[in-house]
Design a protein around this motif. Structure first.
Motif, short mmCIF file in Angstrom:
data_model
loop_
_atom_site.label_atom_id
_atom_site.label_comp_id
_atom_site.label_asym_id
_atom_site.label_seq_id
_atom_site.Cartn_x
_atom_site.Cartn_y
_atom_site.Cartn_z
N LYS A 157 12.48 -1.14 21.58
CA LYS A 157 12.33 0.30 21.45
C LYS A 157 13.67 0.94 21.08
O LYS A 157 14.64 0.85 21.84
CB LYS A 157 11.79 0.92 22.73
CG LYS A 157 10.36 0.53 23.06
CD LYS A 157 9.83 1.30 24.25
CE LYS A 157 8.35 1.01 24.49
NZ LYS A 157 7.82 1.81 25.61
N GLN A 182 11.56 1.76 32.96
CA GLN A 182 10.68 1.86 31.79
C GLN A 182 11.06 0.83 30.73
O GLN A 182 10.32 0.63 29.76
CB GLN A 182 10.76 3.27 31.21
CG GLN A 182 10.26 4.34 32.17
CD GLN A 182 10.58 5.75 31.71
OE1 GLN A 182 11.32 5.93 30.74
NE2 GLN A 182 10.03 6.75 32.39
N ALA A 183 12.21 0.20 30.88
CA ALA A 183 12.65 -0.88 30.00
C ALA A 183 13.27 -1.96 30.89
O ALA A 183 13.84 -1.66 31.95
CB ALA A 183 13.65 -0.38 28.98
N ALA A 216 16.10 4.74 30.42
CA ALA A 216 14.85 3.97 30.47
C ALA A 216 15.01 2.73 31.33
O ALA A 216 14.11 2.39 32.12
CB ALA A 216 14.42 3.59 29.06
N CYS A 217 16.14 2.07 31.22
CA CYS A 217 16.39 0.88 32.05
C CYS A 217 16.53 1.25 33.52
O CYS A 217 15.99 0.58 34.40
CB CYS A 217 17.65 0.16 31.57
SG CYS A 217 17.49 -0.68 29.99
#
Length: 285
Positions: free
Chosen positions: A77, A92-93, A87-88
């Motif tokens: 992404k 979410q990642a 995000a990490c």
């Protein structure tokens, strides 16, 4: 910048998802999970969109080669630097590859890094016809940096000594335009990124010689120890593609014609002691 998501589907590659990393009895083997990897939007030549609309770059190709070598599936992404970190951290990642320098400060704040996969310095860049020739010419002036990067850290370390101000930008292209437009007199950026941008964009900018720091290696990162499996696979795959020569092919593909050379990492204190001891032993014979 418009948020872009790129799905790299590995399942179409024959056999790529059929070889488990762990024993078949392990319910969470690499073949059972699609890892979500976050990256930047524009950090050429490590990640960027080419003229044909394909998302490419050193990070993209290295990750792809490692995934094939280790037999895991992933979704890449392209979120941007700050959004990738967020995000990490939010779960979410699962990991991040975006030309992230391995530093003690990042380790202390929760980054868990792979082995280094590329060593990069940071340098100062000015307009091609600028009167600024070095740090001494920055007094009372303003330079640009990209938020949260090693370029920003480098500039901040020099700010008080040379008496300049700093303006922060969210992405590299905006920062370059600020230098070209005169909003700032210079910018601090990773040397290979800056060299690639000047060459490919035909920008009226120049990297000043003798302004580079010692540099530090880029690393793949996770922010949750539960994703250690992914980090281990990255390290194992990196070792394999270096031994096979595929890593060098990827680097040459993007950097062979760049007007700079990669600096070797400065030896650690332990390595320096080892070299000194080795030299003493050799002198005794």
């Amino acid at each position: 910048m418009k948020k872009m998501c790129y799905l790299l589907t590995m399942g179409l590659l024959a056999g790529s998802l059929t070889v488990p990393v762990f024993a078949a009895s392990d319910a969470d083997s690499a073949s059972d999970k699609k890892w979500v990897i976050a990256t930047d939007t524009v950090f050429k030549p490590f990640e960027y969109t080419d003229d044909d609309g394909n998302f490419v770059g050193i990070d993209v190709d290295v990750l792809d080669a490692i995934a094939k070598d280790q037999g895991f599936e992933y979704e890449l992404k392209s979120l941007g630097w700050d959004a990738s970190i967020a995000a990490c951290q939010a779960g979410q990642a699962d990991g991040m590859i975006a030309g992230a320098s391995i530093t003690d400060e990042r380790k202390d704040s929760g980054w868990l890094f792979s082995d280094g996969y590329y060593n990069a310095t940071q340098s100062m860049t000015v307009q091609k016809d600028s009167d600024i020739k070095g740090f001494d010419d920055l007094k009372g002036k303003t330079v640009g940096v990209k938020t949260g990067t090693q370029g920003a850290t480098y500039a901040e370390s020099l700010k008080d000594e040379y008496g300049f101000n700093i303006t922060y930008y969210e992405d590299s292209p905006t920062m370059y335009q600020a230098v070209l437009g005169g909003q700032v007199v210079a910018c601090f950026e990773d040397t290979p990124i800056m060299a690639s941008s000047i060459k490919d964009g035909d920008l009226a900018l120049q990297i000043l010689e003798d302004t580079a720091n010692e540099g530090s290696p880029y690393g793949f990162a996770i922010f949750d120890a539960d994703n250690q499996e992914l980090l281990d696979m990255f390290n194992a795959g990196l070792k394999d593609i270096k031994e096979s020569g595929e890593y060098n092919e990827i680097i040459s593909k993007y950097l062979a014609k760049m007007p700079f050379r990669q600096k070797k990492p400065k030896p650690t204190l332990m390595q320096q002691k080892h070299l000194l001891l080795k030299k003493k032993l050799q002198n005794n014979f």
